[in-house]
Design an enzyme around this catalytic site. Structure first.
Site, mmCIF file in Angstrom:
data_model
loop_
_atom_site.group_PDB
_atom_site.id
_atom_site.type_symbol
_atom_site.label_atom_id
_atom_site.label_comp_id
_atom_site.label_asym_id
_atom_site.label_seq_id
_atom_site.Cartn_x
_atom_site.Cartn_y
_atom_site.Cartn_z
ATOM 1 N N GLY A 163 -12.792 101.134 15.562
ATOM 2 C CA GLY A 163 -12.512 100.988 14.139
ATOM 3 C C GLY A 163 -13.682 101.101 13.169
ATOM 4 N N LYS A 214 -15.663 115.832 16.374
ATOM 5 C CA LYS A 214 -16.661 115.772 17.468
ATOM 6 C C LYS A 214 -16.217 116.669 18.624
ATOM 7 C CE LYS A 214 -16.993 111.997 20.118
ATOM 8 N NZ LYS A 214 -17.386 110.589 20.238
ATOM 9 N N TRP A 241 -15.330 103.909 12.037
ATOM 10 C CA TRP A 241 -15.131 104.974 11.030
ATOM 11 C C TRP A 241 -14.018 104.577 10.063
ATOM 12 C CZ3 TRP A 241 -15.613 110.835 12.627
ATOM 13 C CH2 TRP A 241 -16.861 111.042 13.204
ATOM 14 N N ASP A 252 -13.130 111.687 15.927
ATOM 15 C CA ASP A 252 -14.254 111.283 16.785
ATOM 16 C C ASP A 252 -13.722 111.101 18.209
ATOM 17 O OD1 ASP A 252 -16.943 110.562 17.159
ATOM 18 O OD2 ASP A 252 -16.539 108.423 16.855
ATOM 19 N N ASP A 277 -0.852 109.137 20.738
ATOM 20 C CA ASP A 277 -1.612 110.174 21.436
ATOM 21 C C ASP A 277 -1.702 111.421 20.554
ATOM 22 O OD1 ASP A 277 -2.565 112.135 23.138
ATOM 23 O OD2 ASP A 277 -1.308 111.524 24.829
ATOM 24 N N ASP A 285 -5.096 106.007 17.568
ATOM 25 C CA ASP A 285 -5.822 105.983 18.847
ATOM 26 C C ASP A 285 -4.856 105.661 19.970
ATOM 27 O OD1 ASP A 285 -9.142 105.690 19.400
ATOM 28 O OD2 ASP A 285 -7.816 105.134 21.063
HETATM 29 C C1 LIG Z 1 -15.938 107.398 20.537
HETATM 30 S S1 LIG Z 1 -14.411 106.587 20.385
HETATM 31 C C2 LIG Z 1 -14.166 106.605 18.646
HETATM 32 C C3 LIG Z 1 -15.007 105.611 17.899
HETATM 33 C C4 LIG Z 1 -14.557 105.426 16.460
HETATM 34 N N1 LIG Z 1 -14.806 106.627 15.665
HETATM 35 C C5 LIG Z 1 -15.247 104.274 15.789
HETATM 36 O O1 LIG Z 1 -16.085 104.530 14.922
HETATM 37 O O2 LIG Z 1 -14.952 103.130 16.114
HETATM 38 C C6 LIG Z 1 -13.300 107.809 20.941
HETATM 39 C C7 LIG Z 1 -11.839 107.381 20.896
HETATM 40 O O3 LIG Z 1 -11.006 108.530 21.129
HETATM 41 C C8 LIG Z 1 -9.790 108.028 21.640
HETATM 42 N N2 LIG Z 1 -8.958 109.087 22.208
HETATM 43 C C9 LIG Z 1 -9.220 109.864 23.287
HETATM 44 N N3 LIG Z 1 -8.188 110.691 23.539
HETATM 45 C C10 LIG Z 1 -7.252 110.455 22.575
HETATM 46 C C11 LIG Z 1 -5.969 110.988 22.310
HETATM 47 N N4 LIG Z 1 -5.403 111.936 23.083
HETATM 48 N N5 LIG Z 1 -5.276 110.510 21.249
HETATM 49 C C12 LIG Z 1 -5.798 109.520 20.468
HETATM 50 N N6 LIG Z 1 -7.023 108.971 20.695
HETATM 51 C C13 LIG Z 1 -7.738 109.430 21.728
HETATM 52 C C14 LIG Z 1 -10.265 107.013 22.680
HETATM 53 O O4 LIG Z 1 -9.223 106.121 23.034
HETATM 54 C C15 LIG Z 1 -11.442 106.342 21.967
HETATM 55 O O5 LIG Z 1 -11.076 105.145 21.363
#
Ligand SMILES: C[S@@+](CC[C@H](N)C(=O)[O-])C[C@H]1O[C@@H](n2cnc3c(N)ncnc32)[C@H](O)[C@@H]1O
Length: 207
Positions: free
Chosen positions: A56, A156, A58, A116, A94, A76
């Site tokens: 959370g 990203k 961003w 991200d 998803d 997420d």
């Molecule tokens: C690096 S973290 C993001 C950090 C976030 N931007 C923050 O500042 O707190 C990457 C996130 O991408 C999510 N993620 C990966 N695949 C996903 C998908 N198919 N759908 C939704 N979220 C996904 C992961 O669950 C993870 O929480």
């Protein structure tokens, strides 16, 4: 060898501690902050979609910038507490399964889409890069559907397989783009950010 490892840990702790002190749950906030300082992507009053928003940082940062007249929706796979700001909302879901109904429901009037998202990594570079590129393509599909013409996209991606094809796709839908490696990214990381500006008119859903 030992001191090198210790140095890396100290470097990582610096950003993690700094984020915690500033009240953000993850150090990733500094990557968005760097892009914001450079390009002022986020502005007061905007509507923002934050894909892969947990835990959370961003979401919190963007909600502070867009303010009370703006709105941020975060999505997420993982569960997360609802943000404590009334202009921010978390939805668990998803990004590979965003239905047309869901996109219609959240609206097609977003100013910015952030992604991200990161896949679970295997350690095999090409496999991880392809998994990241697939997430990026799904973020781009959502962005071209919900962004207003003129909107911006931040995504990203892991460098490697799928990267060039993704850039080619970003160019189809955005007038201008940049590839950016934030200072706060771990030096050994293959992650990089693609920023697209000024979404071209119309909305296209990739099938
Ligand atoms: C690096 S973290 C993001 C950090 C976030 N931007 C923050 O500042 O707190 C990457 C996130 O991408 C999510 N993620 C990966 N695949 C996903 C998908 N198919 N759908 C939704 N979220 C996904 C992961 O669950 C993870 O929480």
């Amino acid at each position: 060898m030992k001191s090198k490892k210790k140095g890396k840990n100290l470097w990582r702790d610096h950003y993690t501690d700094k984020a915690q002190k500033a009240g953000f749950p993850a150090r990733s906030v500094f990557k968005l902050e760097e892009m914001q300082k450079r390009w002022k992507i986020l502005r007061p009053g905007q509507k923002v979609l934050d894909l892969g928003c947990a835990p959370g940082s961003w979401l919190k940062y963007a909600s502070q910038i867009v303010g009370d007249s703006g709105r941020v929706i975060g999505l997420d796979l993982k569960p997360m507490d609802q943000p404590d700001k009334p202009n921010a909302q978390f939805i668990q879901g998803d990004a590979f399964e965003l239905t047309q109904e869901f996109l219609d429901e959240i609206g097609r009037d977003f100013d910015v889409v952030l992604s991200d998202m990161a896949p679970n990594t295997t350690g095999i570079k090409n496999v991880d890069a392809l998994k990241s590129a697939a997430l990026c393509e799904s973020a781009l599909a959502a962005a071209v559907t919900v962004l207003k013409p003129g909107g911006s996209f931040v995504c990203k991606i892991f460098q490697g397989e799928g990267f060039d094809a993704f850039i080619k796709d970003v160019k189809k839908y955005f007038t201008k783009h940049k590839i950016f490696k934030p200072e706060s990214t771990r030096k050994q990381s293959r992650e990089i950010y693609v920023v697209g500006w000024s979404k071209k008119g119309g909305s296209h859903v990739r099938t």
